[in-house]
Scaffold this motif. Structure first.
Motif, PDB file in Angstrom:
ATOM      1  N   ARG A 106       0.834  -1.201   0.000  1.00 26.77           N
ATOM      2  CA  ARG A 106       0.000   0.000   0.000  1.00 26.77           C
ATOM      3  C   ARG A 106       0.868   1.250   0.000  1.00 26.77           C
ATOM      4  N   ARG A 107       0.344   2.293  -0.626  1.00 27.27           N
ATOM      5  CA  ARG A 107       1.045   3.571  -0.665  1.00 27.27           C
ATOM      6  C   ARG A 107       0.019   4.674  -0.877  1.00 27.27           C
ATOM      7  N   HIS A 136     -18.253  -4.094  -1.686  1.00 23.55           N
ATOM      8  CA  HIS A 136     -19.011  -3.833  -2.915  1.00 23.55           C
ATOM      9  C   HIS A 136     -18.561  -2.520  -3.556  1.00 23.55           C
ATOM     10  N   LEU A 137     -18.261  -1.517  -2.737  1.00 22.51           N
ATOM     11  CA  LEU A 137     -17.841  -0.221  -3.266  1.00 22.51           C
ATOM     12  C   LEU A 137     -16.561  -0.344  -4.081  1.00 22.51           C
ATOM     13  N   TRP A 138     -15.554  -1.023  -3.519  1.00 23.30           N
ATOM     14  CA  TRP A 138     -14.280  -1.124  -4.233  1.00 23.30           C
ATOM     15  C   TRP A 138     -14.357  -2.073  -5.424  1.00 23.30           C
ATOM     16  N   THR A 139     -15.204  -3.086  -5.326  1.00 22.29           N
ATOM     17  CA  THR A 139     -15.403  -3.958  -6.486  1.00 22.29           C
ATOM     18  C   THR A 139     -16.022  -3.175  -7.638  1.00 22.29           C
ATOM     19  N   ARG A 140     -16.996  -2.354  -7.311  1.00 22.47           N
ATOM     20  CA  ARG A 140     -17.654  -1.548  -8.349  1.00 22.47           C
ATOM     21  C   ARG A 140     -16.696  -0.517  -8.947  1.00 22.47           C
ATOM     22  N   GLN A 166      -4.381  -3.082  -8.775  1.00 27.05           N
ATOM     23  CA  GLN A 166      -3.538  -2.808  -7.614  1.00 27.05           C
ATOM     24  C   GLN A 166      -4.217  -3.163  -6.295  1.00 27.05           C
ATOM     25  N   GLN A 167      -5.481  -3.609  -6.374  1.00 28.64           N
ATOM     26  CA  GLN A 167      -6.248  -3.990  -5.184  1.00 28.64           C
ATOM     27  C   GLN A 167      -6.349  -2.830  -4.194  1.00 28.64           C
ATOM     28  N   ILE A 168      -6.721  -1.667  -4.741  1.00 26.14           N
ATOM     29  CA  ILE A 168      -6.903  -0.476  -3.915  1.00 26.14           C
ATOM     30  C   ILE A 168      -8.048  -0.720  -2.937  1.00 26.14           C
TER      31      ILE A 168
END
Length: 234
Positions: A39-40, A149-153, A164-166
């Motif tokens: 992470r960064r 769900h938010l980050w998947t969307r 990057q799997q933010i």
């Protein structure tokens, strides 16, 4: 995590007399070295893209943009946001009470704009004073699945986010990096809510602990909004 959990289980078994020290297999297994986090901080342009995607997609953009602003301003963890209650809001001083991992509790400054949005959200979604503040439009409290769900969307609209799997914790990195670069380590440490126990920072961190006013000054600079607790010299 699995090895750490098994080591803990066998440790308790040994302490309870169920097995002897020599019979404890966990003592024969070295704990794996923890790899550095990937992470960064997220660049300003990329962060704007994330907020734009959250604001223009999904079934509740108001909730999603509120979540992102809350984490961007406070650098809180997901658990801190989910534990937030209407009773934890201090509108006069623009402070929220965060309860996070390790049973840590701290008052964190927020901008007047965010405070107004939190109060409006609690009122419109009928959050009881002692209940969870963040809720769906129908009034049910959100869970950690909302973040998933938010980050998947967002990842579907911004492929680099998925690659990057933010996650929400990247937002924490982003804010704390900015605070450290502009206001120094002591303020960043206080902003993050880190305790004085553990770590390799030494005893000096105890003597250079930043004040709440200094944290508020950093927030005021970050949001370009005045804060009632910000010191003039901040």
């Amino acid at each position: 995590h699995l090895i750490a959990a098994l080591r803990c289980m066998y440790k308790h078994a040994e302490e309870d007399g169920l097995i002897t020290r020599d019979e404890n297999p966990a003592r024969k297994v070295d704990k794996p070295r923890r790899l550095p986090s990937t992470r960064r901080a997220v660049a300003d342009k990329r962060l704007a893209e994330i907020n734009q995607a959250a604001a223009t997609t999904g079934d509740d953009p108001e909730l999603d943009t509120l979540l992102l602003r809350l984490h961007t301003e406070t650098a809180c963890r997901r658990g801190g946001a989910l534990a937030l209650r209407p009773a934890d809001l201090d509108p006069d001083q623009c402070l929220i009470l965060l309860r996070e991992k390790g049973e840590t509790v701290r008052w964190q400054p927020v901008s007047p704009t965010l405070m107004a949005r939190l109060l409006q959200h609690a009122q419109e979604r009928h959050a009881p004073p002692g209940g969870q503040l963040l809720r769906y439009a129908h009034g049910q409290p959100i869970t950690s699945r909302r973040y998933d769900h938010l980050w998947t969307r967002i990842g579907k609209h911004l492929p680099w986010v998925a690659t990057q799997q933010i996650s929400t914790h990247w937002i924490r990195h982003t804010t704390l990096t900015w605070v450290e670069r502009n206001f120094g380590y002591a303020v960043a440490r206080a902003y993050a809510g880190h305790t004085d126990s553990g770590g390799d920072t030494g005893a000096t961190s105890t003597y250079v602990r930043a004040s709440l006013c200094e944290v508020a000054a950093a927030l005021a600079a970050l949001t370009s909004e005045p804060h009632p607790l910000a010191t003039p010299e901040g």
